[in-house]
Write an enzyme that holds these catalytic residues in place. Structure first.
Site, short mmCIF file in Angstrom:
data_model
loop_
_atom_site.label_atom_id
_atom_site.label_comp_id
_atom_site.label_asym_id
_atom_site.label_seq_id
_atom_site.Cartn_x
_atom_site.Cartn_y
_atom_site.Cartn_z
N HIS A 1 5.32 -28.76 -3.86
CA HIS A 1 4.21 -29.39 -4.57
C HIS A 1 3.63 -30.51 -3.71
O HIS A 1 4.31 -31.50 -3.42
CB HIS A 1 4.70 -29.98 -5.90
CG HIS A 1 5.12 -28.95 -6.89
ND1 HIS A 1 4.95 -29.11 -8.24
CD2 HIS A 1 5.69 -27.73 -6.72
CE1 HIS A 1 5.42 -28.04 -8.87
NE2 HIS A 1 5.87 -27.21 -7.96
N ASP B 1 -2.28 -28.66 -4.62
CA ASP B 1 -2.32 -28.47 -6.07
C ASP B 1 -3.74 -28.67 -6.61
O ASP B 1 -4.17 -27.98 -7.53
CB ASP B 1 -1.35 -29.43 -6.76
CG ASP B 1 0.11 -28.97 -6.62
OD1 ASP B 1 0.33 -27.97 -5.91
OD2 ASP B 1 0.99 -29.61 -7.19
#
Length: 219
Positions: free
Chosen positions: A149, A154
């Site tokens: 992440h 993202d």
């Protein structure tokens, strides 16, 4: 209309346990099309990263120790998002951490209009998985680069998911007309073609062709 797709990474989940932001990523959209304007920074949280958070984003204490602090970039961040709608997946988490950082600086909470794509997804697909990865799979958004992440990756994925969630087609190039456009250098043809209706003579010849060439017909 300008909107900001926003994501953060942190040292851990709860601000009550003293966790802080280690990365902020923002991508600006104008009429759902990403502009060249982005805001991105890594931050020194002034504390250790939890083991679980390290597994998620991979930012080590040594790497973060040499980064700027939120106090160094706070004004620049606020100016970037000023008066713009924020698009966030699981907004309570990111807003909680951002408002905590602002409170530490003695500043007011964010008052931007918020669109929480997690809530949109839950309303649209009740009972189905609505993580960012699950939504990428549902909408066939390539997330193969998301091995960990990171805020900007993202944001890029969320921008595409958001467009699908609000039932909009992904923006394409705007052509001046609907004629077939041929690029002499690349031989690229646009997806927009002029519709040409057959003439009466052409329809007559087509009907004759079907009558004379089909073994079984009803003409």
């Amino acid at each position: 209309m300008k909107e900001i797709v926003l994501d953060t990474e942190t040292t851990g989940i709860s601000i009550k346990d003293g966790h802080r932001i280690v990365e902020i990523g923002c991508i600006e959209l104008e009429n759902l099309i990403p502009t060249k304007n982005k805001f991105h920074c890594y931050l020194n949280p002034g504390r250790k990263v939890s083991e679980k958070a390290l597994e998620v984003h991979g930012y080590t204490d040594e790497f973060l120790a040499i980064q700027k602090k939120f106090s160094d970039i706070g004004e620049q961040f606020l100016e970037f998002i000023k008066d713009k709608k924020l698009i966030i997946h699981n907004a309570d988490f990111d807003l909680g951490h951002l408002n905590n950082e602002l409170a530490i600086l003695g500043k007011k909470k964010l008052d931007n209009e918020i669109v929480d794509t997690l809530i949109l997804a839950r309303d649209k697909f009740p009972g189905s998985p609505v993580s960012l990865d699950a939504l990428c799979k549902r909408y066939r958004v390539d997330n193969s680069n998301r091995t960990q992440h990171t805020a900007l990756i993202d944001c890029e994925l969320l921008a595409k998911v958001y467009i699908n969630l609000i039932d909009q087609k992904e923006p394409k190039l705007n052509f001046q007309n609907e004629e077939t456009i041929i690029n002499q250098k690349s031989n690229a043809v646009s997806y927009f073609k002029k519709i040409i209706s057959p003439t009466a003579e052409e329809l007559k010849k087509h009907k004759e062709y079907l009558k004379n060439n089909l073994k079984k017909n009803f003409f």
